[in-house]
Design a protein around this motif. Structure first.
Motif, mmCIF file in Angstrom:
data_model
loop_
_atom_site.group_PDB
_atom_site.id
_atom_site.type_symbol
_atom_site.label_atom_id
_atom_site.label_comp_id
_atom_site.label_asym_id
_atom_site.label_seq_id
_atom_site.Cartn_x
_atom_site.Cartn_y
_atom_site.Cartn_z
ATOM 1 N N ALA A 1 0.839 -1.195 0.000
ATOM 2 C CA ALA A 1 0.000 0.000 0.000
ATOM 3 C C ALA A 1 0.877 1.249 0.000
ATOM 4 O O ALA A 1 1.885 1.316 0.699
ATOM 5 C CB ALA A 1 -0.918 -0.005 1.215
ATOM 6 N N GLY A 2 0.473 2.224 -0.811
ATOM 7 C CA GLY A 2 1.255 3.439 -0.968
ATOM 8 C C GLY A 2 2.240 3.389 -2.104
ATOM 9 O O GLY A 2 2.811 4.422 -2.490
ATOM 10 N N GLY A 3 2.446 2.206 -2.663
ATOM 11 C CA GLY A 3 3.403 2.043 -3.751
ATOM 12 C C GLY A 3 2.804 2.351 -5.104
ATOM 13 O O GLY A 3 1.662 2.815 -5.210
ATOM 14 N N GLN B 1 -0.488 4.510 -15.145
ATOM 15 C CA GLN B 1 0.399 4.744 -14.012
ATOM 16 C C GLN B 1 -0.455 4.805 -12.749
ATOM 17 O O GLN B 1 -1.357 5.649 -12.652
ATOM 18 C CB GLN B 1 1.157 6.055 -14.185
ATOM 19 N N MET B 2 -0.187 3.910 -11.831
ATOM 20 C CA MET B 2 -0.988 3.814 -10.616
ATOM 21 C C MET B 2 -0.111 4.176 -9.424
ATOM 22 O O MET B 2 0.877 3.483 -9.138
ATOM 23 C CB MET B 2 -1.545 2.396 -10.460
ATOM 24 N N ASN B 3 -0.451 5.263 -8.758
ATOM 25 C CA ASN B 3 0.291 5.732 -7.595
ATOM 26 C C ASN B 3 -0.567 5.665 -6.352
ATOM 27 O O ASN B 3 -1.798 5.593 -6.426
ATOM 28 C CB ASN B 3 0.751 7.178 -7.832
ATOM 29 N N ARG B 4 0.085 5.716 -5.215
ATOM 30 C CA ARG B 4 -0.604 5.689 -3.913
ATOM 31 C C ARG B 4 -1.642 4.570 -3.898
ATOM 32 O O ARG B 4 -2.817 4.789 -3.545
ATOM 33 C CB ARG B 4 -1.224 7.043 -3.628
ATOM 34 N N LYS C 1 -3.903 1.403 -2.989
ATOM 35 C CA LYS C 1 -4.612 0.995 -1.781
ATOM 36 C C LYS C 1 -4.985 -0.479 -1.902
ATOM 37 O O LYS C 1 -5.130 -0.992 -3.018
ATOM 38 C CB LYS C 1 -5.888 1.817 -1.616
ATOM 39 N N PRO C 2 -5.183 -1.158 -0.786
ATOM 40 C CA PRO C 2 -5.615 -2.566 -0.867
ATOM 41 C C PRO C 2 -6.883 -2.742 -1.700
ATOM 42 O O PRO C 2 -7.037 -3.765 -2.376
ATOM 43 C CB PRO C 2 -5.839 -2.932 0.598
ATOM 44 N N GLU C 3 -7.759 -1.763 -1.687
ATOM 45 C CA GLU C 3 -8.995 -1.874 -2.465
ATOM 46 C C GLU C 3 -8.775 -1.741 -3.971
ATOM 47 O O GLU C 3 -9.709 -1.919 -4.754
ATOM 48 C CB GLU C 3 -10.039 -0.849 -2.001
ATOM 49 N N ASP C 4 -7.554 -1.427 -4.377
ATOM 50 C CA ASP C 4 -7.227 -1.423 -5.806
ATOM 51 C C ASP C 4 -6.891 -2.824 -6.309
ATOM 52 O O ASP C 4 -6.705 -3.015 -7.520
ATOM 53 C CB ASP C 4 -6.033 -0.501 -6.087
ATOM 54 N N THR C 5 -6.797 -3.786 -5.405
ATOM 55 C CA THR C 5 -6.511 -5.161 -5.791
ATOM 56 C C THR C 5 -7.595 -5.694 -6.716
ATOM 57 O O THR C 5 -8.778 -5.646 -6.397
ATOM 58 C CB THR C 5 -6.407 -6.053 -4.549
ATOM 59 N N VAL D 1 -2.437 -5.412 -3.951
ATOM 60 C CA VAL D 1 -1.887 -4.392 -3.050
ATOM 61 C C VAL D 1 -2.032 -4.897 -1.622
ATOM 62 O O VAL D 1 -3.148 -5.115 -1.140
ATOM 63 C CB VAL D 1 -2.610 -3.047 -3.226
ATOM 64 N N SER D 2 -0.916 -5.070 -0.958
ATOM 65 C CA SER D 2 -0.935 -5.577 0.416
ATOM 66 C C SER D 2 -0.951 -4.417 1.407
ATOM 67 O O SER D 2 -0.389 -3.355 1.163
ATOM 68 C CB SER D 2 0.287 -6.454 0.663
ATOM 69 N N SER D 3 -1.596 -4.654 2.527
ATOM 70 C CA SER D 3 -1.721 -3.596 3.544
ATOM 71 C C SER D 3 -0.568 -3.638 4.521
ATOM 72 O O SER D 3 0.231 -4.549 4.547
ATOM 73 C CB SER D 3 -3.045 -3.745 4.281
#
Length: 120
Positions: free
Chosen positions: A14-16, A82-85, A87-91, A118-120
């Motif tokens: 997360a945040g990556g 391009q995916m920034n910031r 979140k786990p819900e973007d999985t 996306v891991s928390s």
């Protein structure tokens, strides 16, 4: 026919950030837009982002605005996300799509999808 091949998915904290690519091949001359959808486990497929192939316009789902950016390289027939910031819900599995127009009708094509976790 248009073939779409996605790449760039993977596991990120997360945040990556991650960048997805989608290369189109085949009969691409009639491309109007290219974009991305995603489908999380147990949920319906949802719109993420879309970009016009000839005009300078794009649009995004509210859930990704300000974090994701879609772009294109017409010479390479490739669209990027391009995916920034993240979140786990973007999985989800992310699918590339192309809308093409060959008179008298439009066609929609889909890629096979690429997994983003996306891991928390």
């Amino acid at each position: 026919q248009v073939q779409l091949v996605e790449s760039g998915g993977g596991l990120v904290q997360a945040g990556g950030s991650l960048r997805l690519s989608c290369a189109a091949s085949g009969r691409t001359s009639g491309t109007l837009t290219m974009g991305w959808f995603r489908q999380a486990p147990g949920k319906e497929r949802e719109f993420v982002a879309r970009i016009s192939w000839s005009a300078n316009s794009s649009d995004y789902a509210d859930s990704v605005k300000g974090r994701f950016a879609i772009s294109r390289d017409n010479a390479k027939n490739t669209v990027y996300l391009q995916m920034n910031r993240l979140k786990p819900e973007d999985t989800a599995v992310y699918y590339c799509t192309a809308e093409c127009y060959y008179p008298p009708r439009a066609y929609n094509y889909w890629g096979q999808g690429t997994q983003v976790t996306v891991s928390s």
